[in-house]
Design a protein around this motif. Structure first.
Motif, short mmCIF file in Angstrom:
data_model
loop_
_atom_site.label_atom_id
_atom_site.label_comp_id
_atom_site.label_asym_id
_atom_site.label_seq_id
_atom_site.Cartn_x
_atom_site.Cartn_y
_atom_site.Cartn_z
N VAL A 40 0.84 -1.21 0.00
CA VAL A 40 0.00 0.00 0.00
C VAL A 40 0.87 1.25 0.00
O VAL A 40 0.66 2.19 -0.79
CB VAL A 40 -0.94 0.00 1.22
CG1 VAL A 40 -1.65 1.34 1.36
CG2 VAL A 40 -1.97 -1.12 1.11
N VAL A 41 1.89 1.27 0.87
CA VAL A 41 2.76 2.44 0.99
C VAL A 41 3.49 2.72 -0.33
O VAL A 41 3.48 3.86 -0.83
CB VAL A 41 3.79 2.24 2.13
CG1 VAL A 41 4.86 3.34 2.09
CG2 VAL A 41 3.08 2.26 3.48
N PHE A 42 4.10 1.69 -0.90
CA PHE A 42 4.91 1.92 -2.10
C PHE A 42 4.05 2.09 -3.36
O PHE A 42 4.48 2.74 -4.32
CB PHE A 42 5.93 0.79 -2.28
CG PHE A 42 7.13 0.94 -1.39
CD1 PHE A 42 8.14 1.83 -1.72
CD2 PHE A 42 7.24 0.22 -0.22
CE1 PHE A 42 9.24 2.00 -0.90
CE2 PHE A 42 8.33 0.37 0.61
CZ PHE A 42 9.34 1.27 0.26
N GLN A 43 2.85 1.53 -3.37
CA GLN A 43 1.94 1.79 -4.49
C GLN A 43 1.58 3.28 -4.52
O GLN A 43 1.53 3.91 -5.59
CB GLN A 43 0.68 0.94 -4.36
CG GLN A 43 -0.33 1.12 -5.48
CD GLN A 43 0.13 0.53 -6.80
OE1 GLN A 43 1.09 -0.21 -6.86
NE2 GLN A 43 -0.58 0.86 -7.88
N ILE A 44 1.34 3.85 -3.34
CA ILE A 44 1.03 5.29 -3.26
C ILE A 44 2.25 6.12 -3.65
O ILE A 44 2.15 7.09 -4.41
CB ILE A 44 0.56 5.65 -1.84
CG1 ILE A 44 -0.79 4.98 -1.55
CG2 ILE A 44 0.45 7.16 -1.66
CD1 ILE A 44 -1.26 5.13 -0.11
N THR A 70 2.82 6.06 -7.46
CA THR A 70 1.79 6.60 -8.35
C THR A 70 1.41 8.05 -8.05
O THR A 70 0.91 8.75 -8.93
CB THR A 70 0.51 5.74 -8.28
OG1 THR A 70 0.07 5.66 -6.91
CG2 THR A 70 0.78 4.34 -8.80
N GLN A 71 1.66 8.51 -6.82
CA GLN A 71 1.15 9.83 -6.44
C GLN A 71 2.24 10.81 -5.99
O GLN A 71 1.92 11.93 -5.61
CB GLN A 71 0.10 9.68 -5.33
CG GLN A 71 -1.11 8.85 -5.75
CD GLN A 71 -2.17 8.77 -4.67
OE1 GLN A 71 -2.22 9.62 -3.77
NE2 GLN A 71 -3.03 7.77 -4.75
N TYR A 72 3.49 10.40 -6.04
CA TYR A 72 4.56 11.28 -5.59
C TYR A 72 5.61 11.46 -6.68
O TYR A 72 5.77 10.61 -7.57
CB TYR A 72 5.21 10.73 -4.31
CG TYR A 72 4.38 10.96 -3.08
CD1 TYR A 72 4.61 12.04 -2.24
CD2 TYR A 72 3.32 10.10 -2.77
CE1 TYR A 72 3.82 12.26 -1.10
CE2 TYR A 72 2.53 10.30 -1.64
CZ TYR A 72 2.79 11.38 -0.82
OH TYR A 72 2.01 11.60 0.29
N GLN A 73 6.34 12.56 -6.59
CA GLN A 73 7.31 12.92 -7.61
C GLN A 73 8.40 11.86 -7.75
O GLN A 73 8.85 11.57 -8.86
CB GLN A 73 7.93 14.28 -7.28
CG GLN A 73 8.89 14.80 -8.34
CD GLN A 73 9.42 16.19 -7.99
OE1 GLN A 73 8.97 16.81 -7.05
NE2 GLN A 73 10.37 16.66 -8.77
N TRP A 74 8.84 11.29 -6.62
CA TRP A 74 9.88 10.27 -6.68
C TRP A 74 9.42 9.08 -7.53
O TRP A 74 10.19 8.58 -8.37
CB TRP A 74 10.23 9.79 -5.26
CG TRP A 74 11.12 8.58 -5.27
CD1 TRP A 74 12.47 8.57 -5.46
CD2 TRP A 74 10.71 7.22 -5.11
NE1 TRP A 74 12.94 7.27 -5.42
CE2 TRP A 74 11.87 6.43 -5.20
CE3 TRP A 74 9.48 6.60 -4.88
CZ2 TRP A 74 11.84 5.04 -5.08
CZ3 TRP A 74 9.45 5.22 -4.77
CH2 TRP A 74 10.62 4.45 -4.87
N GLY A 75 8.20 8.63 -7.32
CA GLY A 75 7.69 7.50 -8.10
C GLY A 75 7.60 7.81 -9.58
O GLY A 75 7.96 6.97 -10.42
N GLY A 104 4.98 -1.10 -14.97
CA GLY A 104 4.84 -2.06 -13.89
C GLY A 104 4.15 -1.44 -12.70
O GLY A 104 3.80 -0.26 -12.71
N SER A 105 3.98 -2.23 -11.65
CA SER A 105 3.35 -1.72 -10.43
C SER A 105 3.74 -2.57 -9.24
O SER A 105 4.07 -3.75 -9.38
CB SER A 105 1.82 -1.69 -10.57
OG SER A 105 1.28 -2.99 -10.46
N VAL A 106 3.70 -1.96 -8.08
CA VAL A 106 3.99 -2.66 -6.83
C VAL A 106 2.90 -3.67 -6.52
O VAL A 106 3.16 -4.81 -6.14
CB VAL A 106 4.14 -1.64 -5.69
CG1 VAL A 106 4.10 -2.32 -4.34
CG2 VAL A 106 5.42 -0.83 -5.85
N ALA A 107 1.65 -3.25 -6.69
CA ALA A 107 0.53 -4.16 -6.43
C ALA A 107 0.61 -5.39 -7.33
O ALA A 107 0.34 -6.52 -6.88
CB ALA A 107 -0.79 -3.43 -6.66
N GLY A 108 1.00 -5.19 -8.58
CA GLY A 108 1.13 -6.30 -9.50
C GLY A 108 2.20 -7.28 -9.06
O GLY A 108 2.05 -8.51 -9.20
#
Length: 309
Positions: free
Chosen positions: A178-182, A185-190, A267-271
């Motif tokens: 949950v933390v890394f998905q956010i 997807t929602q922060y500049q670093w990501g 890609g994605s963390v949730a995936g």
């Protein structure tokens, strides 16, 4: 609904559900016997051991999305169990301090990989392959063909806040996902991680700190592998140098099955977590099919290719 249908994770969830339904049907017991696959205890077992792959797969997915690859998670997991076990059993440290030392191993491993790739300029495959050998060898040097028995000092039937310790791995995996998905997807670093993996040159000319992003990706990969190692040491009650042998490919496979592209930028963390569960269900079910154990690696390899295609 349209966005959900086109989401990369939607197909991964569909594959996971189809896999569970297939093995529920295929392993259906005869003559009124209890089901060995579709049970609460067996699903807890799948979550428990899939979380070891899943936590590390989060870090592997971040590295792959950034355009790199990390072959060292299995060795980092093993060394983490050894360091945690040594501090807890031999040195007599409290568990939290021993776990902190284990996590420090992951930070050191991630920084070493990042430095070799970013500063020295080695290809990621070569750098992490070398680091893998160094950490695995260090674990064997520390243990000297021994193992550290954490279970002798840990409480029997351990519960934390009324929750069995068997749920430690799944809870940590879900929370980190949950933390890394956010963050992704929602922060500049990501967004920077996706940009570097998609086109490093364009990212550089866009003002993105490419070297810092790549180093942070490997740092997180090492740290999350160490988290897996701490969980494995506590749940299994051992610190051994030969633990997590071959986990590297399973962790990378989990990330790729979950939709991470080896070309980078996708890609994605949730995936990645869903990919770990797909592999976990497959390995759990194959053990229950007579004779299928011999075909374990072959079947997993074929399934990975088919799912990715």
């Amino acid at each position: 609904m349209k966005r959900l249908w086109h989401a990369r994770e939607f197909s991964t969830v569909a594959i996971l559900v189809a896999e569970v339904l297939f093995f529920t049907w295929y392993l259906w017991p005869e003559a009124g016997r209890d089901h060995t696959f579709f049970t609460k205890d067996n699903f807890l077992l799948i979550f428990k051991y899939s979380s070891i792959y899943g936590i590390a797969a989060i870090g592997a997915a971040i590295v792959i999305i950034s355009g790199g690859v990390d072959l060292s998670p299995g060795a980092v997991i093993a060394l983490t169990t050894v360091v945690t076990g040594y501090c807890f059993v031999e040195a007599g440290w409290p568990l939290w301090a021993s776990a902190a030392m284990g996590l420090a191993v992951g930070v050191l491993a991630g920084l070493a990989s990042g430095w070799l790739i970013v500063r020295v300029g080695l290809p990621a495959f070569i750098a992490t392959l070398g680091v893998m050998g160094i950490w695995r060898g260090t674990a064997f040097i520390v243990t000297q063909a021994r193992f550290f028995d954490l279970s002798a000092r840990l409480p029997q039937n351990w519960h934390v806040g009324g929750v069995s310790i068997d749920w430690l791995g799944p809870i940590v995996m879900i929370a980190l996902a949950v933390v890394f998905q956010i963050l992704m997807t929602q922060y500049q670093w990501g967004r920077g991680v996706f940009a570097v993996g998609g086109n490093e040159t364009a990212a550089l000319f866009s003002g993105i700190p490419v070297n810092r992003i790549k180093t942070s990706a490997y740092l997180l990969s090492g740290l999350l592998a160490a988290v897996s190692g701490v969980v494995l040491a506590i749940v299994q009650g051992q610190g051994k140098a030969d633990l997590a042998t071959g986990y590297e490919l399973d962790i990378i496979a989990s990330a790729v099955v979950g939709g991470a592209s080896r070309a980078g930028g996708r890609g994605s963390v949730a995936g990645a977590v869903l990919g770990a569960l797909i592999c976990g269900v497959l390995r759990n079910a194959l053990v229950q099919i007579p004779g299928a154990t011999f075909y374990d690696r072959l079947i997993v390899g074929v399934v990975v290719i088919v799912i990715v295609v």
